[in-house]
Design a protein around this motif. Structure first.
Motif, PDB file in Angstrom:
ATOM      1  N   LYS A   1      33.206  45.943 -20.180  1.00 43.10           N
ATOM      2  CA  LYS A   1      33.610  46.987 -20.916  1.00 43.10           C
ATOM      3  C   LYS A   1      34.171  48.025 -20.056  1.00 43.10           C
ATOM      4  O   LYS A   1      35.203  48.421 -20.413  1.00 43.10           O
ATOM      5  CB  LYS A   1      32.457  47.553 -21.817  1.00 43.10           C
ATOM      6  CG  LYS A   1      32.182  46.695 -22.951  1.00 43.10           C
ATOM      7  CD  LYS A   1      30.858  47.002 -23.824  1.00 43.10           C
ATOM      8  CE  LYS A   1      30.470  46.125 -24.909  1.00 43.10           C
ATOM      9  NZ  LYS A   1      29.532  46.562 -25.605  1.00 43.10           N
ATOM     10  N   ALA A   2      33.573  48.205 -19.066  1.00 38.53           N
ATOM     11  CA  ALA A   2      34.042  49.549 -18.024  1.00 38.53           C
ATOM     12  C   ALA A   2      35.229  49.002 -17.233  1.00 38.53           C
ATOM     13  O   ALA A   2      36.298  49.710 -17.164  1.00 38.53           O
ATOM     14  CB  ALA A   2      33.086  49.826 -17.108  1.00 38.53           C
ATOM     15  N   ALA A   3      35.593  47.608 -17.110  1.00 31.57           N
ATOM     16  CA  ALA A   3      36.672  47.137 -16.542  1.00 31.57           C
ATOM     17  C   ALA A   3      37.909  47.169 -17.237  1.00 31.57           C
ATOM     18  O   ALA A   3      39.115  46.894 -16.796  1.00 31.57           O
ATOM     19  CB  ALA A   3      36.453  45.715 -15.973  1.00 31.57           C
TER      20      ALA A   3
ATOM     21  N   LYS B   1      33.561  43.958  -9.570  1.00 34.45           N
ATOM     22  CA  LYS B   1      32.535  44.766 -10.090  1.00 34.45           C
ATOM     23  C   LYS B   1      32.194  44.341 -11.532  1.00 34.45           C
ATOM     24  O   LYS B   1      31.112  44.861 -11.858  1.00 34.45           O
ATOM     25  CB  LYS B   1      32.933  46.270 -10.180  1.00 34.45           C
ATOM     26  CG  LYS B   1      33.548  46.775  -8.938  1.00 34.45           C
ATOM     27  CD  LYS B   1      33.999  48.192  -9.123  1.00 34.45           C
ATOM     28  CE  LYS B   1      34.302  49.057  -7.646  1.00 34.45           C
ATOM     29  NZ  LYS B   1      34.937  50.082  -8.062  1.00 34.45           N
TER      30      LYS B   1
ATOM     31  N   GLU C   1      28.084  45.352 -19.792  1.00 39.19           N
ATOM     32  CA  GLU C   1      28.672  46.832 -19.573  1.00 39.19           C
ATOM     33  C   GLU C   1      29.660  47.090 -18.515  1.00 39.19           C
ATOM     34  O   GLU C   1      30.596  47.806 -18.834  1.00 39.19           O
ATOM     35  CB  GLU C   1      27.302  47.613 -19.288  1.00 39.19           C
ATOM     36  CG  GLU C   1      26.343  47.741 -20.312  1.00 39.19           C
ATOM     37  CD  GLU C   1      27.003  48.447 -21.485  1.00 39.19           C
ATOM     38  OE1 GLU C   1      27.660  49.272 -21.596  1.00 39.19           O
ATOM     39  OE2 GLU C   1      26.934  47.583 -22.841  1.00 39.19           O
ATOM     40  N   SER C   2      29.725  46.208 -17.339  1.00 38.22           N
ATOM     41  CA  SER C   2      30.565  46.522 -16.456  1.00 38.22           C
ATOM     42  C   SER C   2      31.857  45.749 -16.724  1.00 38.22           C
ATOM     43  O   SER C   2      33.096  46.147 -16.356  1.00 38.22           O
ATOM     44  CB  SER C   2      30.053  45.913 -15.013  1.00 38.22           C
ATOM     45  OG  SER C   2      29.791  44.410 -15.080  1.00 38.22           O
TER      46      SER C   2
ATOM     47  N   LYS D   1      40.927  49.465 -16.746  1.00 37.98           N
ATOM     48  CA  LYS D   1      41.795  49.064 -15.505  1.00 37.98           C
ATOM     49  C   LYS D   1      42.434  47.668 -15.634  1.00 37.98           C
ATOM     50  O   LYS D   1      43.722  47.742 -15.217  1.00 37.98           O
ATOM     51  CB  LYS D   1      40.582  48.723 -14.376  1.00 37.98           C
ATOM     52  CG  LYS D   1      40.215  50.036 -13.753  1.00 37.98           C
ATOM     53  CD  LYS D   1      40.856  50.290 -12.541  1.00 37.98           C
ATOM     54  CE  LYS D   1      40.033  51.316 -11.709  1.00 37.98           C
ATOM     55  NZ  LYS D   1      40.799  51.952 -10.745  1.00 37.98           N
TER      56      LYS D   1
ATOM     57  N   THR E   1      38.248  45.514  -9.021  1.00 38.17           N
ATOM     58  CA  THR E   1      37.837  45.393 -10.388  1.00 38.17           C
ATOM     59  C   THR E   1      37.018  44.264 -11.096  1.00 38.17           C
ATOM     60  O   THR E   1      35.947  44.595 -11.648  1.00 38.17           O
ATOM     61  CB  THR E   1      39.326  45.726 -11.399  1.00 38.17           C
ATOM     62  OG1 THR E   1      39.807  46.835 -11.090  1.00 38.17           O
ATOM     63  CG2 THR E   1      38.743  45.742 -12.841  1.00 38.17           C
TER      64      THR E   1
END
Length: 191
Positions: free
Chosen positions: A117-119, A109, A114-115, A122, A106
């Motif tokens: 926020k996406a993490a 990445k 943006e990545s 997780k 996690t």
């Protein structure tokens, strides 16, 4: 008269000897009865002693059997406990491996805001997983906790270095640092 006296004296003497003979016979019979009673009492005592010995042997044998059975059951409990402990240890080790693998993947990445926020979802899942693992570790004996501490310390260092790299990225620290710090604080309780 002298004849009558002699005859009377003879009868008295005869009666005395007959009485003595009768008394002697009765004394012999009494002696025999006492001797018989003594023999019978001796036999009864011998039988009682033999029976007591048999009972003592039976008790000792039964006690030995009970001790042996208890020992077997205790051994089974120890084996079952050890097996359960090994299974729990294996499960815990697999859980830690999965936790660190997912955390590295996690965080690996995260390259920008943006990545990051996406993490976050997780990382929330990882935090819940870590709570579950920590609860299991707390139930372990001290010796087993030490083994977990070693694994957790190694993983903690790797995640700490990865977190430092991510937080150095422009704008990422503002997004991910609070969640990452919370995760690292929980992880440090295992080290």
């Amino acid at each position: 008269m002298r004849t009558y006296l002699t005859l009377a004296f003879g009868l008295i003497t005869l009666a005395f000897f007959v009485g003595c003979a009768d008394a002697t016979k009765k004394a012999e019979e009494a002696g025999n009865a006492v001797e018989y009673a003594a023999e019978e009492t001796g036999k009864a005592v011998e039988e009682a002693a033999e029976t007591a010995g048999d009972v003592a042997e039976d008790v000792a044998s039964k006690t030995g059997e009970m001790v042996e059975e208890t020992g077997k059951k205790a051994g089974e409990v120890v084996e079952d406990t050890a097996a359960a402990g090994l299974a729990a240890g294996k499960e815990l080790r697999e859980g830690l491996d999965e936790f660190f693998g997912t955390a590295k993947e996690t965080l690996g990445k995260v390259t920008d805001v943006e990545s990051a926020k996406a993490a976050l979802p997780k990382l929330s899942d990882l935090e819940a997983k870590l709570d579950s693992l920590t609860a299991k570790v707390e139930k372990l004996p001290e010796g087993a906790k030490e083994a977990v501490k070693d694994v957790a310390a190694k993983g903690h260092e790797e995640l700490k270095k990865l977190g430092e790299k991510i937080n150095a990225l422009p704008g990422v620290s503002d997004v991910i640092k609070p969640k990452l710090d919370a995760l690292m604080a929980k992880l440090s309780k295992l080290t």
